[in-house]
Design a protein around this motif. Sequence first.
Motif, PDB file in Angstrom:
ATOM      1  N   TYR A 160      -4.112   3.612  -6.798  1.00 31.48           N
ATOM      2  CA  TYR A 160      -3.034   2.576  -5.483  1.00 31.48           C
ATOM      3  C   TYR A 160      -2.956   2.239  -5.069  1.00 31.48           C
ATOM      4  O   TYR A 160      -2.314   1.083  -5.344  1.00 31.48           O
ATOM      5  N   ALA A 161      -4.840   2.192  -4.612  1.00 34.79           N
ATOM      6  CA  ALA A 161      -4.663   0.790  -3.120  1.00 34.79           C
ATOM      7  C   ALA A 161      -4.862   0.048  -4.465  1.00 34.79           C
ATOM      8  O   ALA A 161      -5.427  -1.099  -3.185  1.00 34.79           O
ATOM      9  N   HIS A 177      -4.145  -1.731  -7.382  1.00 31.80           N
ATOM     10  CA  HIS A 177      -3.031  -2.200  -7.516  1.00 31.80           C
ATOM     11  C   HIS A 177      -2.043  -2.298  -6.298  1.00 31.80           C
ATOM     12  O   HIS A 177      -2.036  -3.908  -6.936  1.00 31.80           O
ATOM     13  N   ALA A 178      -2.079  -1.618  -4.803  1.00 28.97           N
ATOM     14  CA  ALA A 178      -1.704  -3.136  -4.162  1.00 28.97           C
ATOM     15  C   ALA A 178      -2.528  -3.930  -3.533  1.00 28.97           C
ATOM     16  O   ALA A 178      -1.193  -4.853  -3.401  1.00 28.97           O
ATOM     17  N   ARG A 179      -3.920  -3.815  -3.430  1.00 27.07           N
ATOM     18  CA  ARG A 179      -4.250  -5.529  -3.368  1.00 27.07           C
ATOM     19  C   ARG A 179      -4.048  -6.025  -4.067  1.00 27.07           C
ATOM     20  O   ARG A 179      -3.954  -6.989  -3.854  1.00 27.07           O
ATOM     21  N   MET A 239       0.542  -1.499   0.191  1.00 29.16           N
ATOM     22  CA  MET A 239      -0.545   0.092   0.174  1.00 29.16           C
ATOM     23  C   MET A 239       0.853   1.435  -0.025  1.00 29.16           C
ATOM     24  O   MET A 239       0.793   2.053  -0.960  1.00 29.16           O
ATOM     25  N   TYR A 259       2.001   6.584  -6.845  1.00 31.81           N
ATOM     26  CA  TYR A 259       0.653   7.205  -7.598  1.00 31.81           C
ATOM     27  C   TYR A 259       0.716   8.602  -7.386  1.00 31.81           C
ATOM     28  O   TYR A 259       0.065   9.598  -8.213  1.00 31.81           O
ATOM     29  N   TYR A 313       2.643   1.338  -3.956  1.00 26.98           N
ATOM     30  CA  TYR A 313       1.960   2.339  -4.312  1.00 26.98           C
ATOM     31  C   TYR A 313       1.236   3.422  -4.024  1.00 26.98           C
ATOM     32  O   TYR A 313       1.141   4.691  -5.284  1.00 26.98           O
ATOM     33  N   ALA A 314       1.456   4.135  -3.097  1.00 26.19           N
ATOM     34  CA  ALA A 314       0.826   5.638  -3.156  1.00 26.19           C
ATOM     35  C   ALA A 314       1.649   6.569  -3.064  1.00 26.19           C
ATOM     36  O   ALA A 314       1.522   7.376  -3.738  1.00 26.19           O
TER      37      ALA A 314
END
Lengths: 292, 91
Positions: free
Chosen positions: B75-76, B78-80, A42, A49, A45-46
């Motif tokens: 983003y969330a 994608h992360a999951r 999390m 992005y 990617y935060a």
Amino acid sequence: MMFVPGNSPKMINNAEIYGADTLMFDVEDSIAISQKDAARMMVKYALKYLPFNCETAVRVNHVTQTPFGMDDLKAILPSKPDLIRLPKTESVDEVRLVTNLIEKVETKEGFPEGSINIICAIESVRGLYEARAIAKEKRVVAIALGGEDFIADLRTQRTAHGIELYYARSQILMAARDANIQAMDTVFADVYNLEGFRKEVTDSKDMGFDGKSVIHPLQIGIVHEIYTPTEQQITHSVKVLASYKDAIANNRGVITVDGKMIDGPIVVRAERIVAQAKAAGVWIQEEFNHEE
Amino acid sequence: MQTIKKIATVGFEETNDALVTVSPQKAGQGITVELISTVKRQYGEHLELIIIDAVKQADYTDVHVEVRDRGAWDYALHARIVTALSRGAEQ
């Protein structure tokens, strides 16, 4: 510097609007063991992005005392946070392990050298005894007190007067100043006790700390208020620096401002107040800049 | 190309998050997506693209991805997805 739990997209999405100087995404203590992998991704990617306008930091798990720390770094470093916070730092070897990895990632990803720096948290007596050496390590730009773990290690508890952390705060501050880096004070967990928080921030600022870690947006305004110099301080400092500039230009030795003699340390303090004011967004005319 | 070994789940059915479940499929079935979202009418196509891209970028195939979305940002999501695939790939 506000802590944001790394596995909560709702909190991550809103984190920047409260105006913290640094967002500290946490994949350590606020994350359950079963969710370490999810939080790591999390945060990765935060950072990749979202266009954060403030400084970003990630508190990773301990790199040698847990099986998660190195995986955290390998996943998160390519997303280029400004800072990595190492928890429970106890030796320079831990720091060097991380520094080496940062250097490899910077080279591989083509980041400018020095893009990612380190803040070390001192959270144990052993760590405190090593703080001077830790603070002087390459890329370490700040050391912070992790108060809750430190108190547990001391076998005492938090009090309103803070005597239990006085020695640790003093030592961390000395280590930071000795290494010419910043010192950050520990969090204040009693979120809705704003008066208690105000007192603690005032005390640690008066000791010499450069900032405070916070765990709730309610605490940010108080930290900014206390760390932003008053109008009176700024006006006096600008006057001191202007007089100093004038004295240098006219080869005068001793100068006075408002009837008080101005010497070297007073000029240094004035420069620091002006720098703090600028960092807090206060506009100051630069007519006193004697380096121009 | 990698394949997952078992069903795996990650995330939460909470605001701005998504509950993602990945399941292995028979060889050759590729990537299939089942999206249940509070914003499917507005963003359904975009979310499906994010999901498929995330699976392809992670280099997986023959996987069924079920997403119960509650307004997760790109983003969330994608992360999951990446975390679910990684959990599914573990023995």
